[in-house]
Design an enzyme around this catalytic site. Structure first.
Site, PDB file in Angstrom:
ATOM      1  N   ASP A 139       0.849  -1.187   0.000  1.00 57.30           N
ATOM      2  CA  ASP A 139       0.000   0.000   0.000  1.00 57.30           C
ATOM      3  C   ASP A 139       0.884   1.235   0.000  1.00 57.30           C
ATOM      4  O   ASP A 139       1.955   1.233  -0.605  1.00 57.30           O
ATOM      5  CB  ASP A 139      -0.944  -0.053   1.207  1.00 57.30           C
ATOM      6  CG  ASP A 139      -2.295   0.567   0.910  1.00 57.30           C
ATOM      7  OD1 ASP A 139      -2.344   1.789   0.686  1.00 57.30           O
ATOM      8  OD2 ASP A 139      -3.305  -0.155   0.905  1.00 57.30           O
ATOM      9  N   HIS A 163      -3.939   5.995   3.413  1.00 62.85           N
ATOM     10  CA  HIS A 163      -4.574   4.793   2.868  1.00 62.85           C
ATOM     11  C   HIS A 163      -3.911   3.520   3.411  1.00 62.85           C
ATOM     12  O   HIS A 163      -4.594   2.581   3.854  1.00 62.85           O
ATOM     13  CB  HIS A 163      -4.490   4.839   1.343  1.00 62.85           C
ATOM     14  CG  HIS A 163      -5.326   3.822   0.634  1.00 62.85           C
ATOM     15  ND1 HIS A 163      -4.891   2.543   0.383  1.00 62.85           N
ATOM     16  CD2 HIS A 163      -6.571   3.918   0.091  1.00 62.85           C
ATOM     17  CE1 HIS A 163      -5.839   1.883  -0.279  1.00 62.85           C
ATOM     18  NE2 HIS A 163      -6.863   2.693  -0.470  1.00 62.85           N
ATOM     19  N   SER A 169     -11.102  -0.928  -1.074  1.00 63.38           N
ATOM     20  CA  SER A 169      -9.814  -0.929  -0.368  1.00 63.38           C
ATOM     21  C   SER A 169     -10.003  -1.187   1.112  1.00 63.38           C
ATOM     22  O   SER A 169      -9.125  -1.763   1.768  1.00 63.38           O
ATOM     23  CB  SER A 169      -9.106   0.424  -0.545  1.00 63.38           C
ATOM     24  OG  SER A 169      -8.547   0.550  -1.820  1.00 63.38           O
TER      25      SER A 169
END
Length: 637
Positions: free
Chosen positions: A2, A77, A415
Site C-alpha cells: 500500500d 490509505h 480498499s
C-alpha cells in the site's frame, strides 16, 4: 502492499506480541522520518520502492511536503488498510467524536510487514509492485493484502503485474487478497479477476451518521454527515444553486454546484442546495464550489446510498433526492426560506445490513467471464481505522483545517473491504496452516451469507436497488466463524492455474515467462468451465453442458453429503451422484453437473445455487448461467 504506515499509531504498538518468528527474513528499510527503531514486535518489516515509480512517472520531489522517501505513510490509505487487517486494540478510537469505541484489526495478534509500492500522488509502478512481491515471498509472509488495481480495460493475465506477482505468491502457499474496484454499480467493472486471488466487494454495516435539516416552517429532513465542527445550529438563508447561477453559466451546472458556476454575491452566507447530476456527482466538488463563494454550507441531494461522501471539514449534509425535492418545494413556497443543521451523531442498529455498496465494482469479469468475480463481500462503507496525521486528506481549504491532526478516519471503498478479508484469512491460516490459498478461498465462499441480519435476501445498492446476486458479492457476505469449519473445500493446484492460462488462449512462451513452470496442458475452452472453483459460471449456454468439480472432505472423517439444487431461472440442472460418502480412505470425490436450457428465447444471466449438506454443514456454491440461442442476438431472414 500500500502507501506505507505511520508507526507511531496506537494500532501498531507491540504490547503483548510474541517474538518475531525465527524464519522471518524481512528487513526494516530506513528512509526519511523512518529508522530501524520504528519497527517492533508488531511491525516486523518495512520496505519502500521508488525506482519503478520514478522511471514511469518522473522524479518524486519530497520537498513539496506531501511525501516521505521511506515506508512512512503520507496519504493515510496504507495506515487504514494495515490497521483494519492487523491493528492492535485501541480504546476510545473515533473520528472527530464519531464512531467512538474499541478499535481492533481482524487479526490483532498477527505480525505486520509493510511494502510501500504506492505514493501520495496516486501512482503505483508495475515494476515496484513486482519487486515487492519478490521481496514479500522471500521475507516469508503468509497473507498479502493488496488494496490497489487499475480500472477496465483489464490487461491480460500474462501482462498484468498484480496477476503475475500474485501467481508466484500463491504458488508458494501465500494467500493474496485484492480489492474488487470502485466502479460500481455497473456490470463488467470488477478488477483483479485472476482465479488464484481472493477478490473482495464492499458492503455496508448497520452504523450511520444522521444529521437533521430543520426548515423555517419547522419541518425536517434527515441526511448523513461527518461534520462536527463549526456551529451550524442556527438558521441561515437557503438557496438553490440553479437560482444563483453566475453570469453565462448553464443553470444545470449551477444546480449541481459545479466549480465556478455560482454567483458569489448571491451565495455569501447562505446554505446552498445542490442536486447531483450526470456531469457533477461529487459532494466534495459542490462543497469546494460553495466554500469558494463564501457560502455557509451545502445540502447535497443525490441517489440513495449509505456511503457518506460529504467532506468533514465544511458544513455539508448528504440527503436523497426525495429529501432534496422537499427542500426545493419549501424554497419555492417561502418568502424567506432558511434552514439549520444539527450536528452529526453516531447511530447503530437502525440500518438494514449488510447491503452491497453502490460503488463496489460488479461482475462478470470482462477478461475471464467463466471465473466468478468478485469472490466475497466484506464491510467497506464508512469504516473507522488508523490514519496518517501527515495526510493531506482534508479536501477543502477551509479554516477548520487548522484543527488537530486526524489519527483515525472514516473511509469507504473496496480498499477498506479487502483487509477485512485479509485479517480473516490470517486467522484461518493460523488454525489451518496446511490449507492452500484455494482451500481458504473455498471456505470463505461456500460458507458466506446471502441474507441480512433479519433473514431477508441481501440487497445491492444501485439504480435502482435490487436483490444482490453473485456478480455483486460472489459467494455472499463473509461469515468468518462458519469459514473455520466449511465441511468440504474446492481445492486447486498451481498446475490448474497454468492450464487455465493455456485455456485462455495465451501462447506458451508468454505463459512460461510468467509462470516459470512447465505443465502439459491442452488448449481446451472446456477447461475454463471445469476449473475447480467454488462456483459454476456459464457465460454462454448454447446446448446441454456438463461440468465437473472435485470436493475434499475437511470435516468429520465419516461424512455423507446430499445434493440439493436451486436451479437458475430458465435452466434445468442435474447432479450426479446425488450422494457423496467420505471415510478414512475416501477424502476426495468428483461430481458432475449437467445444465440445459428450458428457454426458446435469448436469456440474460440467471442465478441459482448448488448445496451439499450433511446435517451439520451447508456447502453452497453459486450457479450462474446465461442462455444463448444463437451466436448473434439478431439474425436476418
Amino acid at each position: 502492499m500500500d502507501t506505507g504506515i505511520w508507526p507511531e499509531s496506537e494500532s501498531f504498538k507491540d504490547k503483548g506480541m510474541g517474538k518475531v518468528p525465527s524464519r522471518w527474513k524481512g528487513i526494516c528499510q530506513e528512509g526519511e522520518g523512518f529508522n530501524r527503531s520504528h519497527c517492533n514486535r508488531k511491525i516486523i518489516g518495512a520496505r519502500w520502492y521508488l525506482k519503478g515509480y520514478e522511471a514511469e512517472f518522473g522524479k518524486l520531489d519530497p520537498n513539496d511536503g506531501v511525501e516521505f522517501l521511506s515506508p512512512r505513510d503520507a496519504s493515510g490509505h496504507g495506515c487504514h488498510t494495515s490497521s483494519t487487517a492487523s491493528g492492535a486494540l485501541v480504546e476510545n478510537a473515533n473520528f472527530r467524536g464519531l464512531a467512538q469505541g474499541l478499535a481492533r484489526g481482524g487479526a490483532p495478534s498477527s505480525w505486520l510487514a509493510i511494502y510501500k509500492v504506492c505514493w501520495a500522488t496516486g501512482g503505483c509502478s508495475s515494476a515496484d509492485l513486482l519487486a515487492a512481491f519478490d521481496d514479500a515471498i522471500f521475507d516469508g509472509v503468509n497473507v498479502l493484502s493488496v488494496s490497489l488495481g487499475s480500472p477496465p480495460p483489464l490487461s491480460t493475465y500474462v501482462d498484468d503485474a498484480l496477476a503475475i506477482g500474485s501467481f508466484h505468491a500463491v504458488a508458494r502457499g501465500i494467500s493474496v487478497v485484492c480489492s474488487a474496484g470502485n466502479s460500481g454499480p455497473y456490470p463488467q467493472t470488477v478488477i483483479n479477476t485472476a482465479p488464484w486471488v481472493i477478490t473482495v466487494a464492499a458492503s455496508t454495516i448497520d452504523r450511520d451518521f444522521p444529521a437533521v435539516v430543520t426548515m423555517g416552517n419547522n419541518q425536517t429532513v434527515v441526511g448523513q454527515s461527518f461534520h462536527t465542527g463549526r456551529e451550524v445550529n442556527k438558521f441561515h438563508p437557503i438557496v438553490y444553486g440553479a437560482d444563483i447561477a453566475a453570469t453565462d453559466v448553464d443553470e444545470n451546472s449551477a444546480g449541481s454546484c459545479d466549480l465556478e458556476t455560482l454567483n458569489a454575491t448571491l451565495a455569501r452566507g447562505k446554505i446552498v442546495l445542490c442536486f447531483q447530476s450526470r456531469s457533477q456527482r461529487s459532494a466534495v466538488i459542490a462543497s469546494r464550489s460553495v466554500l469558494k463563494v463564501k457560502g455557509a454550507g451545502v445540502i447535497f441531494a443525490q441517489f440513495p446510498t449509505k456511503d457518506v461522501s460529504c467532506p468533514w471539514s465544511f458544513p455539508c449534509i448528504q440527503v436523497d433526492f426525495a429529501a432534496g425535492t422537499s427542500l426545493l418545494t419549501y424554497i419555492a413556497a417561502s418568502r424567506n426560506p432558511g434552514v439549520k443543521f444539527s450536528f452529526s451523531k453516531t447511530v447503530t442498529g437502525q440500518q438494514l445490513a449488510p447491503e452491497v455498496a453502490y460503488f463496489s465494482s460488479r461482475g462478470p469479469s470482462s477478461l475471464s467471464p467463466s471465473v466468478l468475480k468478485p469472490d466475497i463481500a466484506a464491510p467497506g462503507v464508512d469504516i473507522l481505522a488508523s490514519w496518517s496525521p501527515a495526510s493531506s486528506s482534508k479536501p477543502l481549504d477551509s479554516p477548520q483545517n487548522k484543527e488537530s491532526p486526524v489519527n483515525f478516519k472514516l473511509d469507504s471503498g473496496t480498499s477498506m473491504a479487502c483487509p477485512h478479508i485479509s485479517g480473516i484469512v490470517a486467522l484461518l491460516k493460523g488454525i489451518h496452516p496446511t490449507w492452500s490459498p484455494a482451500a481458504i478461498k473455498s471456505a470463505l465462499v461456500t460458507t458466506a451469507s446471502v441474507t441480512d441480519e433479519y433473514g431477508q435476501n441481501t440487497v445491492a445498492e444501485g439504480a435502482p436497488h435490487k436483490q444482490a446476486d453473485p456478480f455483486d458479492y460472489g459467494g455472499g457476505h463473509v461469515d468468518p466463524n462458519k469459514a473455520l469449519s466449511p465441511g468440504l473445500i474446492y481445492d486447486m493446484e498451481i498446475s490448474d492455474y497454468v492450464c487455465f492460462l493455456y485455456a485462455m488462449g495465451y501462447n506458451s512462451t508468454a505463459i512460461s515467462l510468467m509462470t516459470r513452470v512447465r505443465t502439459p496442458c491442452r488448449k481446451s475452452a472446456k477447461f475454463l468451465l471445469n476449473l475447480n472453483l467454488p462456483s459454476i459460471t456459464i457465460p454462454e449456454l448454447k446446448q446441454r453442458l456438463t461440468v465437473s468439480r472435485t470436493v475434499t472432505n475437511v470435516g468429520p472423517i465419516n461424512s455423507v453429503y446430499f445434493a440439493r439444487v436451486q436451479a437458475p431461472a430458465g435452466a434445468h440442472v442435474t447432479v450426479k451422484p446425488l450422494i457423496l460418502s467420505f471415510n478414512s480412505t475416501t477424502k476426495k470425490l468428483k461430481f458432475k453437473v449437467t445444465i440445459c436450457s428450458q428457454l426458446k428465447v435469448q436469456g440474460r444471466y440467471s442465478f441459482g445455487n448448488l448445496y451439499w449438506e450433511d446435517g451439520i454443514h451447508v456447502v453452497r456454491i453459486p450457479l450462474t448461467v446465461r442462455i444463448i440461442i444463437n451466436d448473434y442476438f439478431y439474425t436476418e431472414t
